[in-house]
Design a protein around this motif. Sequence first.
Motif, PDB file in Angstrom:
ATOM      1  N   CYS A  42      40.127  46.066  41.588  1.00 16.65           N
ATOM      2  CA  CYS A  42      41.408  46.326  41.605  1.00 16.65           C
ATOM      3  C   CYS A  42      42.485  45.508  40.649  1.00 16.65           C
ATOM      4  N   ASP A  80      42.842  50.929  40.767  1.00 18.32           N
ATOM      5  CA  ASP A  80      41.819  50.481  41.769  1.00 18.32           C
ATOM      6  C   ASP A  80      40.708  51.424  41.367  1.00 18.32           C
ATOM      7  N   THR A 110      36.020  43.784  47.676  1.00 18.83           N
ATOM      8  CA  THR A 110      36.930  44.001  46.122  1.00 18.83           C
ATOM      9  C   THR A 110      36.770  42.623  45.519  1.00 18.83           C
TER      10      THR A 110
END
Length: 133
Positions: A42, A80, A110
């Motif tokens: 992200c 993202d 992430t």
Amino acid sequence: MATLDEIAQLFYGAGEEMPGWPGSQEDLITLAAKAFPGKAFCVVRQWILIDLIVTPAENEKLTHLGLLPATLFAHEIVLDSKGRFQPSMWVRSNFGRSFTEGCMFETKSTVYLLWGSGQRKEATVGAAFSMSA
């Protein structure tokens, strides 16, 4: 429970200026793909790396779990990779696992790519995790 003053200090109080990634978004994504192959990413701007104020016992528990006493808040999502968040939304991560190259904050699922300058601040766990969508 966090006080309004604690939350206001987190958003608007003084912090340590940090550079983040100074280059292009494409180069940042390429760097992340090499460092964390296959992991969701992200890209964020206007970010705050939050060092959490924890007790020694809490720090030991986090360390045992392979986690840092840190989280990330970003005012602006740029991209993202999994489409979970729309551009211009904000995001707050879970506890971090690593902070690499001064521009990649990794959590379990992430890697947050810190594009451009941001800040580093301290906050209580209550203040940092009081933000939810």
